[in-house]
Write an enzyme that holds these catalytic residues in place. Structure first.
Site, PDB file in Angstrom:
ATOM      1  CG  ASN A 131      -5.190   3.799   8.799  1.00 29.50           C
ATOM      2  OD1 ASN A 131      -5.543   4.814   8.197  1.00 29.50           O
ATOM      3  ND2 ASN A 131      -4.131   3.789   9.575  1.00 29.50           N
ATOM      4  CD  GLN A 164      -7.333  -0.683   7.235  1.00 22.34           C
ATOM      5  OE1 GLN A 164      -8.154  -1.513   7.613  1.00 22.34           O
ATOM      6  NE2 GLN A 164      -6.057  -0.756   7.577  1.00 22.34           N
ATOM      7  N   GLY A 201       0.809  -1.217   0.000  1.00 22.11           N
ATOM      8  CA  GLY A 201       0.000   0.000   0.000  1.00 22.11           C
ATOM      9  C   GLY A 201       0.842   1.267   0.000  1.00 22.11           C
ATOM     10  CB  SER A 202       3.844   2.311   1.883  1.00 26.12           C
ATOM     11  OG  SER A 202       3.312   1.993   3.150  1.00 26.12           O
ATOM     12  CB  SER A 245      -1.842  -3.305   1.025  1.00 29.67           C
ATOM     13  OG  SER A 245      -0.850  -4.063   1.683  1.00 29.67           O
ATOM     14  CB  CYS A 268       2.959   3.961  11.580  1.00 31.61           C
ATOM     15  SG  CYS A 268       1.897   3.077  10.461  1.00 31.61           S
ATOM     16  CB  THR A 278      12.426 -10.360 -10.579  1.00 31.70           C
ATOM     17  OG1 THR A 278      13.616 -10.149 -11.346  1.00 31.70           O
ATOM     18  CG2 THR A 278      11.838 -11.720 -10.916  1.00 31.70           C
TER      19      THR A 278
HETATM   20  C1  LIG Z   1      -1.735  -0.588   5.953  1.00 32.06           C
HETATM   21  C2  LIG Z   1      -2.092   0.657   5.212  1.00 32.06           C
HETATM   22  C3  LIG Z   1      -1.228   1.222   4.270  1.00 32.06           C
HETATM   23  C4  LIG Z   1       0.155   0.678   4.022  1.00 32.06           C
HETATM   24  O1  LIG Z   1       0.125  -0.548   3.370  1.00 32.06           O
HETATM   25  P1  LIG Z   1       1.470  -1.460   3.372  1.00 32.06           P
HETATM   26  O2  LIG Z   1       1.133  -2.559   2.432  1.00 32.06           O
HETATM   27  O3  LIG Z   1       1.641  -1.927   4.776  1.00 32.06           O
HETATM   28  O4  LIG Z   1       2.574  -0.594   2.884  1.00 32.06           O
HETATM   29  C5  LIG Z   1      -1.648   2.340   3.583  1.00 32.06           C
HETATM   30  N1  LIG Z   1      -2.860   2.876   3.793  1.00 32.06           N
HETATM   31  C6  LIG Z   1      -3.725   2.366   4.687  1.00 32.06           C
HETATM   32  C7  LIG Z   1      -5.057   2.991   4.858  1.00 32.06           C
HETATM   33  C8  LIG Z   1      -3.369   1.240   5.423  1.00 32.06           C
HETATM   34  O5  LIG Z   1      -4.222   0.740   6.316  1.00 32.06           O
END
Ligand SMILES: *Cc1c(COP(=O)(O)O)cnc(C)c1O
Length: 395
Positions: free
Chosen positions: A151, A179, A70-71, A199, A324, A237
């Site tokens: 989140n 989420q 997600g990040s 994610s 975090c 890859t």
């Molecule tokens: C967990 C989360 C992320 C980050 O996702 P990762 O795969 O852990 O990098 C970004 N946005 C929200 C809303 C999240 O809950």
């Protein structure tokens, strides 16, 4: 006993996801970019996974780029829109005060590079409105980025309506749906979404894999340079096993999305009702328009960290603020954004349940939280002052 109630932080992988990954570790382990048939077998599996994920989101397979999670998807989406904006002399971005740090920190970086960012205020109920977005759009706005579901407090934003406002104004619309994916039905076309991040580890898939949907015609710029994988938009890859796991997890979640949401929301409401009976407590985020598994409360006179430790002793995995920020003493930016004062924001608890949480587990959670809150209050000097009327109660 272990009660895992931190599914917003990460989820257990489903059996289907694990099973889907295994053959791609030690049997079909070729590089999808290799020309021989053994590599092409991995390529075919990869493209099949892309098609299946696209079907869950209502997009074309070629509109999906795999990322490390997600990040990365958030960062790439925002950076790409910013690059497109720069070309047109548009350097204004609209977002909200309670986004994930992957979004907020990317926006901070862009500010230092000369972009102007408007962060919309979030209403106490945890929502922003399409009208707020409409009013904030300027001729130089190049992107609106509003998370699908928060989140920490689980509130679900009016995404199709915000998307419609952006479409009408000709501004790109990105949503961090990390989420929401696998928990709420998503249809990027019907919901007017131009860019969307997801994610896998938030919907029972593996960690370290995600995807970015980018509407056809919107140019994505690579964050990582190197080989020509992902049509040149993401070098490196491909993580074939993880991608197979993600596809299996998303397909399974999407196949049962309505029934899961109904069952999990009923348990969530049982938890909310039980915890609301604790005096001087408040639910964070409104009770409607909320992720099925999310419960988030503030308890006056209680430290969130102390509460987590007591719950840990009882085998309960929960969270206070976001994963975090735990470890830092700053209260959650999300709770501050919905107007909770610092003293209250420190006493927050997030319980995020999953599809297999039982009614008796929910009742155990309620009892455990109730006991822990009363114990912490019984030894708190602040609580004594509140009870003796030396300080007014805030909630
Ligand atoms: C967990 C989360 C992320 C980050 O996702 P990762 O795969 O852990 O990098 C970004 N946005 C929200 C809303 C999240 O809950």
């Amino acid at each position: 006993m272990l009660i895992y109630a931190d599914n917003a932080a990460t989820t257990k992988m489903s059996r289907a996801a694990v099973d889907a990954m295994l053959p791609y570790m030690d049997e079909i382990y070729g590089n999808p970019s290799s020309l021989y048939a053994f590599g092409q077998k991995a390529r075919e599996a990869l493209e099949d996974a892309r098609r299946r994920i696209a079907a869950c989101l209502g997009c074309e397979p070629m509109e999906l780029t795999f990322t490390s999670g997600g990040s990365e998807a958030d960062t790439q989406a925002i950076r790409s829109a910013a690059a497109l904006g720069t070309r047109k002399g548009k350097r204004h971005i609209i977002s909200t005060a309670f986004e994930h740090h992957a979004v907020l920190h990317t926006l901070k970086k862009l500010e230092s590079e000369g972009f102007e960012v408007t962060l919309l205020n979030v209403h106490e109920n945890g929502l922003v409105t399409p009208e707020q977005v409409r009013e904030a759009i300027r001729p130089d706005t190049c992107l609106v980025t509003v998370m699908y579901a928060n989140n920490e407090i689980g509130t679900v934003q009016p995404i199709p309506e915000i998307g419609a406002v952006c479409r009408e104004a000709g501004v790109l619309f990105h949503t961090d749906a990390v989420q929401a994916a696998g928990h709420l039905p998503i249809d990027v076309r019907a919901q007017n979404i131009d860019l969307l991040s997801l994610s896998a580890h938030k919907f029972h898939g593996p960690k370290g894999i995600g995807a970015l949907y980018v509407r056809r015609g919107v140019l994505l710029s690579p964050l990582i340079e190197g080989g020509a994988q992902e049509r040149g938009k993401r070098a490196g890859t491909e993580n074939v096993p993880a991608i197979m796991g993600m596809a299996a997890a998303l397909e399974e979640s999407c196949a049962h999305i309505e029934e899961n949401a109904a069952r999990v929301s009923a348990l969530r409401d049982r938890l909310i009702a039980g915890l609301s009976e604790i005096p001087h407590s408040v639910l964070n985020g409104g009770p409607d328009r909320r992720l099925p598994g999310n419960v988030n409360f503030c308890f006056e006179g209680v430290e969130g960290e102390a509460l987590l430790l007591l719950l840990d002793d009882k085998g309960i995995c929960a969270s206070s603020g976001s994963a975090c920020t735990s470890g830092s003493l700053d209260p959650s930016h999300v709770l501050l954004a919905i107007g909770r004062p610092h003293e209250i924001a420190h006493g927050s608890l997030r319980l995020t349940i999953h599809e297999e949480t039982t009614e008796s587990e929910a009742d155990y959670l309620i009892e455990a939280v109730r006991d822990a809150v009363s114990y912490l209050r019984s030894i708190s000097p602040v609580w004594r002052d509140l009870e003796r009327g030396k300080m007014p109660h805030i909630i």
